[in-house]
Design an enzyme around this catalytic site. Sequence first.
Site, short mmCIF file in Angstrom:
data_model
loop_
_atom_site.label_atom_id
_atom_site.label_comp_id
_atom_site.label_asym_id
_atom_site.label_seq_id
_atom_site.Cartn_x
_atom_site.Cartn_y
_atom_site.Cartn_z
N TYR A 1 0.83 -1.20 0.00
CA TYR A 1 0.00 0.00 0.00
C TYR A 1 0.86 1.25 0.00
CZ TYR A 1 -3.64 -3.17 1.53
OH TYR A 1 -4.52 -4.20 1.61
N HIS B 1 -13.01 2.67 4.54
CA HIS B 1 -12.00 1.69 4.16
C HIS B 1 -12.02 0.44 5.01
CE1 HIS B 1 -10.64 5.15 1.98
NE2 HIS B 1 -9.95 4.33 1.23
N ARG C 1 -5.31 8.21 -8.51
CA ARG C 1 -4.54 7.07 -8.04
C ARG C 1 -5.13 5.82 -8.66
NH1 ARG C 1 -6.83 4.15 -3.65
NH2 ARG C 1 -4.75 3.48 -3.04
N ASN D 1 -6.03 1.57 -7.91
CA ASN D 1 -6.17 0.53 -6.91
C ASN D 1 -6.49 -0.74 -7.69
OD1 ASN D 1 -6.26 -0.69 -4.46
ND2 ASN D 1 -8.29 0.11 -3.89
N GLU E 1 -8.92 -0.09 -10.69
CA GLU E 1 -9.71 1.13 -10.57
C GLU E 1 -8.80 2.33 -10.80
OE1 GLU E 1 -12.82 -0.43 -7.12
OE2 GLU E 1 -11.39 1.17 -6.65
N TYR F 1 -7.28 -9.77 2.60
CA TYR F 1 -8.04 -8.52 2.58
C TYR F 1 -8.63 -8.26 1.20
CZ TYR F 1 -9.03 -3.52 3.09
OH TYR F 1 -9.64 -2.30 3.12
N LYS F 2 -7.87 -8.56 0.17
CA LYS F 2 -8.35 -8.33 -1.19
C LYS F 2 -9.26 -9.46 -1.68
CE LYS F 2 -4.77 -5.24 -2.99
NZ LYS F 2 -5.66 -4.13 -3.42
#
Lengths: 323, 329
Positions: free
Chosen positions: B24, B183, B213, B215, B256, B307-308
């Site tokens: 991250y 988040h 940005r 993601n 994204e 998490y993903k």
Amino acid sequence: MSVDLSPTAVQAREAGLLLQVADAEPAAPGIRTLRLRSPDGAPLPSFPPGSHIVVDCGTRRNAYSLTGPGREPEFYSVSVLLRPDGDGGSDFLHRVRVGDLLGVSRPRSAFVPVATARRHLYVAGGIGITPLLSHVRAATEWGRPFELLYAHRPGAGAHTAELRELCGERLREFPGRAEFQRALEDAVRSQPLGTHLYVCGPAGLLDFVHAAAGRAGWPQERVHAERFSAALDPGEPFTASLAGTGARIPVPAGVSLLEALERAGTAVPHMCRQGVCGECRLRVVRGRPLHRDLYLSPEERAAGDAVMACVSRSHDEELELDL
Amino acid sequence: MTTTVLDPRIARFPFPFRDDSYRYSTNVEPARRFTPTEAGGWGDRVLDIDDEYRDELAQRAAILRRDPSRCTVLPHMRAAAWDTLLTLLRELAATHPQQMTLERDGARYRWRNQLLGTDQEFTYGGDASLPGGPLGFAGQQVQEDIVLLDQREGSLWADAGLVTFAADWSLGFDVGMRFLEVHGPVPRIHEERVITRAEQFLMRLQPGEEFRRTNWTMTVDRRLDASTETYPEWGRDRRLVVDDDRLPDRLHLRVEVQHLIRLAESGAVLFLIRTYLASLTELARIPGWRRRLGSVLAELPQDMTDYKGLTRYRDAAAHWLTEGWRYAP
Ligand code: FES
């Protein structure tokens, strides 16, 4: 038509807009209202209520509130109070002529209405009315409940005709200090919960309003006073020396360390140029960095061995980098 | 040199990895920068219309018919919603001057979009003058999902949005929450700081400033709507795809491109999310991408993988990208 080519004018133009004085009218004794437009007639960038622009006034740069409508406006309007004992900025703007070009920053915002407020109480003294004009205009357009208390010397109020038309009953004007203070004490005691207060005017008035709101039990977060937020200041010049090559690279005021290195042919990885992404971090060998980023943690700052080249500078005249 | 003509989807795909491993970071950069990739490049514009335009808008309309809560505007966000509409239509017209125009006469506007055959007049601030209201109508013209953040009390609040193509989250659950809370529970302390920093940065944006940005995550099949509400429809595919011979065609890298824009008139922060999907098979046509995604997946720490939501198929995907592709028919 006169074109100002002072270095600050050129700088302002590069970062902002170059606008033409479309007309200039006296608004009240000592107050001159300028309307600025794009030389090609294109609409200007929109702005939120309470915004200001920084205007290039010859050798000075002064901030003025935008008093006109904020949506794709054809003109930016500013009202300039002549300050004979000031630094010459207002004097300069009292002498510019229709057709002159001025370097102007993009609108900057630091005094916006709180969208969730149940009601807005606006308080202005003298020329302090200017940032509240755009608030009142937006409140009228979106049907937000508000009232405006305006203290000014008799006959010396600016924009009074416009305000009376916009606000009707919601405007109360006070020529004398005592009446104004009484009305304010009443107003801060009679607002419904969830009201936000916005004040702009001379320091004495600000102090009085803060004190009155405090006495009436207002939490500080609901009282907003206009203050101009300075853009990141240009900083002092310093020299970056590169440990690897021994090169010494001057970093003038207004130029970032990152830019100075790039110009000297030393590429540094970067992304945001805003001090947040962490890409441009450089190792410091000697000298004390002046941190202005959002990236380094307090511990990393204290260690003093890293600097974010895009925004940060140096306390010392020389900063030696591991490059 | 190959002479094969690349699918425009791949040529303009925003391949997000700058390295062979991923962590991250507050990876924001100024908007509108063309970013070359091995297959072409992306990023020269804020709003991206591509070959999927009509199809994605039709999907969005169908989702909104089933679940109108995907478009939500808290009452204090009305001005921001109108500001969003005007900002997006202006941007479209500037990007496609031949096909799209926005004319103004005081508070009256007329929007024409030849790509969709739209000719719509509306009155600024009059919610009833537009089908779907300002945000709903904006969502009928752009492929991006839209979230609006209000700034107050030293924080940003997700108080309005039109989100039909969410990846494992839901506007319905998150509306009215602090940006930090949206988040959810993040696996690493470091990520906390990344988000706090992003929030501070966003709160300092001046009117009209634009950043972006990227993601990423992964999705089974070309499914844009992978929101929490529809989990029952797609959740089990994560498990089933592992033993499916068509895994390289079904498993997609989901990127994204997020734009962060301080709306000039209302002062709200506009958060645009554009979702791009490319299957492993498609990505593997670009050798550098195949290798890099393979290493990123193989190296990704377990907590981030969980998490993903990649836990089930991460190994299978990494293996195919590094080895398996050689034996593909
Ligand atoms: S370029 Fe992002 S922190 Fe300096």
